[in-house]
Scaffold this motif. Structure first.
Motif, PDB file in Angstrom:
ATOM      1  N   THR A 197     -12.649 101.694 -27.661  1.00  4.06           N
ATOM      2  CA  THR A 197     -12.142 102.628 -28.676  1.00  4.06           C
ATOM      3  C   THR A 197     -13.215 102.847 -29.739  1.00  4.06           C
ATOM      4  OG1 THR A 197     -11.112 100.739 -29.807  1.00  4.06           O
ATOM      5  CG2 THR A 197      -9.723 102.011 -28.297  1.00  4.06           C
ATOM      6  N   ALA A 200     -12.122 103.695 -33.276  1.00  4.08           N
ATOM      7  CA  ALA A 200     -11.662 102.576 -34.105  1.00  4.08           C
ATOM      8  C   ALA A 200     -12.846 101.811 -34.681  1.00  4.08           C
ATOM      9  CB  ALA A 200     -10.776 101.644 -33.287  1.00  4.08           C
ATOM     10  N   GLY A 448      -6.415 102.848 -32.717  1.00  2.04           N
ATOM     11  CA  GLY A 448      -7.104 101.736 -32.100  1.00  2.04           C
ATOM     12  C   GLY A 448      -6.047 100.823 -31.495  1.00  2.04           C
ATOM     13  N   GLY A 490      -6.080 101.839 -27.179  1.00  2.00           N
ATOM     14  CA  GLY A 490      -5.771 102.962 -28.042  1.00  2.00           C
ATOM     15  C   GLY A 490      -4.565 103.757 -27.567  1.00  2.00           C
TER      16      GLY A 490
END
Length: 522
Positions: A197, A200, A448, A490
Motif C-alpha cells: 500500500t 499508506a 491502508g 488496503g
C-alpha cells in the motif's frame, strides 16, 4: 556505519559525532486567509545549533548477536512474517542485515538497517523504536524540518511552517539539494505499513501518530544525519519561480506546536469524536481515532449519546468521517459498529497465534499484563490448527468471535463513510466490516491496513541487549469475518476521491462534497 580496515575506534567515533551535528478546512475558506487567523508560532527557546549527539558504537559481536536474536524472535513469534513477503525475501533481508554488521556499527546506522528489514514484513505493527537516548535528545534539541506537509499528487505541500517566508500552500521541491520525491522514496523503504500500500506509506511519511511525529522527520536523521540548517528549494504560494530558503531545525517539542489541521499527534478517542447536523436531515460524525487507553471513556455510552442527539435533530442520513483514524482500541471500534449495524454480525472468524510457548525468548520480551498467564497459559485455552498454529476459543473471546447485537440506539438511516490512506489497523477493520455487511458506501481515498485483518492484538517488545533497541512484534493474526478483500492490503472505496493541491489551497473538501452528492437530498 561499518568500520573500514585500518580505521581506529576513535576515528569511527569522531565520524559518528560529525554525522550527528487532514483534516479538511471548511469549504470556501481561502488558505491564506485561514493561515492569517492562526495563532502566532512561538519560536523555539533553545539555540538553532544542535548540541552534539554522539551515537553509541556497537561492536560487531554485539550487533551480530542482536540480529540473531531478532531473527529467531520474528520466526518464532510473528504470525505474519511471510504473509506479504516470501520466506526467500525475508531470508534475503536477514542476510543483508547481517552483512551490515560485519564490523562495529553506529547505533543510528544499525537502527536504519533494522527498520529496512522490518519494513519487509509489511505489517504496520512491526517496527523498531528509535534508540531511547537519541529520542530523548530529539525532544529538546533541534532536528526536525520546521514545517508540516501533505503529500498530494506527488508534491510536498506546506500545511504550516515556523518561518513566515514559506506560507501555507507553498510547494517544497528539494531539501538540502535533493528532490523531495527522492527523499520520500528513500525514507519510504524504512516505513512499516500493511501489505503493498504505497499510498499508506506516503501518508505516514507526512503524519504518523506513533513515532516522532511523521515518518519523514522520524527517519530523516538515520539517513541524512543532523544538519545545522535545512536548505529548501520551494515555490512559494502565489509565485512561479523557486526560491531558496535556509531554515533552522526545530526540536520535537517545538515541532509539535506547528498547526496541522484537525490532525493531532496521539489523539484520544473521547477528544477526537464530535458530531453535528451538517444540513437538514444529514448528520456528521467524526471519529479521529479509536485510541481509548490513554484517556479511557465509555465508548458505547458516547456513541449512544451521539446517535440519539443526531436523530433528535432530524438526521436520516449519516456521514461517518474516519479519514484521520489509524485504529486503536477494540472497545471503541466495536462500539461504532454496534451503533451502525442493522442486524447481528460477527466481527472476526479467528484469532490465530504462531506460538504460545517462547522458551528462552521470554527473558528478552517486555509486554503488559500478567506474564504468568501470558507465557504459561493452559493449552486448553487454544485449539490446534492442522498447520500446528493455535486458535483462541470463541467462548473465551465472545466480543470478537461470537455474534454481536446492534445497539439499542443504532442509526437506522443511510450511511456514508469517509476513508483515506491513514486508515489502518482497527479503522480498516471497521471499514471492511461495514463494506462486507453492505451497510455503508465508502467515499474518499484508498485505505491502508488489511481488510482481512491485521497481525496485531497484544504486542511483544523484544529488547535487543547489545544495542538496547526495542522491536515490536505482534502476537495475533486477527482474521476478519469478511467474504471479500484485497490480499495485497488496503480497501478501495466505492467513490474514489483523492485530495488535490488545488483543493487543499482552496480549502475545499471534495471528499465531503462527493459524500453529500452520493447521499443526495436528505
Amino acid at each position: 556505519m561499518r568500520q573500514s580496515p585500518g580505521v581506529s575506534r576513535r576515528a569511527l567515533l569522531q565520524h559518528a559525532a560529525a554525522l550527528a551535528c487532514t483534516g479538511a478546512w471548511p469549504s470556501g475558506v481561502d488558505a491564506q486567509a485561514l493561515a492569517a487567523t492562526a495563532p502566532p508560532f512561538t519560536p523555539p527557546t533553545q539555540g538553532t545549533v544542535p548540541a552534539a549527539y554522539t551515537p553509541r558504537v556497537i561492536d560487531a559481536a554485539g550487533a551480530q548477536a542482536d540480529v540473531a536474536l531478532l531473527e529467531r524472535a520474528l520466526k518464532a513469534i510473528h504470525p505474519g512474517l511471510t504473509r506479504r513477503s516470501s520466506a526467500a525475501e525475508m531470508d534475503a533481508g536477514f542476510s543483508s542485515l547481517r552483512a551490515s554488521v560485519q564490523g562495529p556499527v553506529g547505533e543510528l546506522d544499525f537502527y536504519r538497517e533494522l527498520s529496512a528489514l522490518l519494513a519487509l514484513v509489511r505489517c504496520s505493527h512491526t517496527k523498531a523504536e528509535a534508540p531511547a537516548a537519541f529520542e530523548r535528545w530529539r525532544r529538546v534539541h533541534p532536528s526536525h524540518v520546521p514545517l508540516r506537509f501533505r503529500w498530494l499528487e506527488g508534491r510536498m505541500v506546506v500545511v504550516s511552517c515556523a518561518d513566515a517566508a514559506l506560507p501555507v500552500g507553498s510547494e517544497v521541491l528539494a531539501l538540502n539539494g535533493r528532490a523531495v520525491s527522492d527523499w520520500m522514496q528513500t525514507l519510504g523503504r524504512l516505513v512499516s505499513v500493511d501489505g503493498h500500500t504505497p499510498w499508506a506509506r506516503d501518508a505516514n511519511l507526512a503524519d504518523d501518530g506513533d513515532l516522532m511525529g511523521s515518518g519523514f522527520d522520524h527517519f530523516l536523521p538515520f539517513v541524512a544525519g543532523l544538519p545545522k540548517r535545512f536548505e529548501l528549494d520551494a515555490i512559494r504560494l502565489g509565485e512561479r519561480s523557486p526560491s531558496r530558503l535556509s531554515l533552522a531545525p526545530l526540536s520535537f517539542e517545538d515541532w509539535l506546536k506547528l498547526p496541522n489541521g484537525s490532525r493531532t499527534w496521539r489523539a484520544n478517542f473521547s477528544e477526537a469524536t464530535q458530531w453535528r447536523l451538517l444540513r437538514p436531515g444529514t448528520g456528521y460524525l467524526r471519529v479521529g481515532t479509536f485510541v481509548n487507553y490513554r484517556k479511557p471513556t465509555d465508548a458505547q455510552a458516547l456513541f449512544t449519546r451521539a446517535m440519539l442527539d443526531l436523530q433528535a435533530q432530524g438526521a436520516r442520513q449519516l456521514i461517518v468521517d474516519l479519514r484521520d483514524n489509524g485504529g486503536g482500541s477494540d472497545d471503541a471500534a466495536l462500539a461504532l459498529l454496534d451503533h451502525l449495524a442493522l442486524k447481528p454480525y460477527t466481527y472476526q472468524r479467528a484469532m490465530r497465534l504462531k506460538a504460545v510457548r517462547y522458551g528462552d525468548l521470554e527473558a528478552h520480551i517486555e509486554t503488559w499484563g500478567d506474564r504468568q498467564a501470558l507465557f504459561h497459559a493452559p493449552l486448553s485455552q487454544f485449539t490446534r490448527t492442522p498447520e500446528g498454529w493455535y486458535e483462541r476459543r470463541a467462548e473465551d473471546h465472545p466480543e470478537h468471535l461470537q455474534p454481536r447485537q446492534p445497539a439499542a440506539a443504532a442509526f437506522g438511516g443511510e450511511v456514508v463513510v469517509l476513508t483515506g490512506p491513514l486508515n489502518a489497523s482497527g479503522a480498516t477493520m471497521v471499514v471492511a466490516k461495514l463494506q462486507d455487511m453492505g451497510r455503508a458506501r465508502l467515499v474518499g481515498g484508498r485505505c491502508g491496513g488489511s481488510a482481512d485483518g491485521p497481525t496485531a492484538g497484544r504486542i511483544f517488545t523484544v529488547v535487543l541487549p547489545s544495542s538496547g533497541i526495542r522491536v515490536r512484534i505482534p502476537l495475533v493474526f486477527n482474521q476478519m469475518a469478511v467474504t471479500r478483500y484485497d490480499p495485497r492490503g488496503g480497501i478501495s472505496p466505492d467513490v474514489l476521491v483523492e485530495e488535490t493541491v488545488e483543493h487543499f489551497r482552496a480549502g475545499h473538501d471534495e471528499v465531503l462534497a462527493q459524500a453529500l452528492k452520493t447521499l443526495g437530498a436528505a
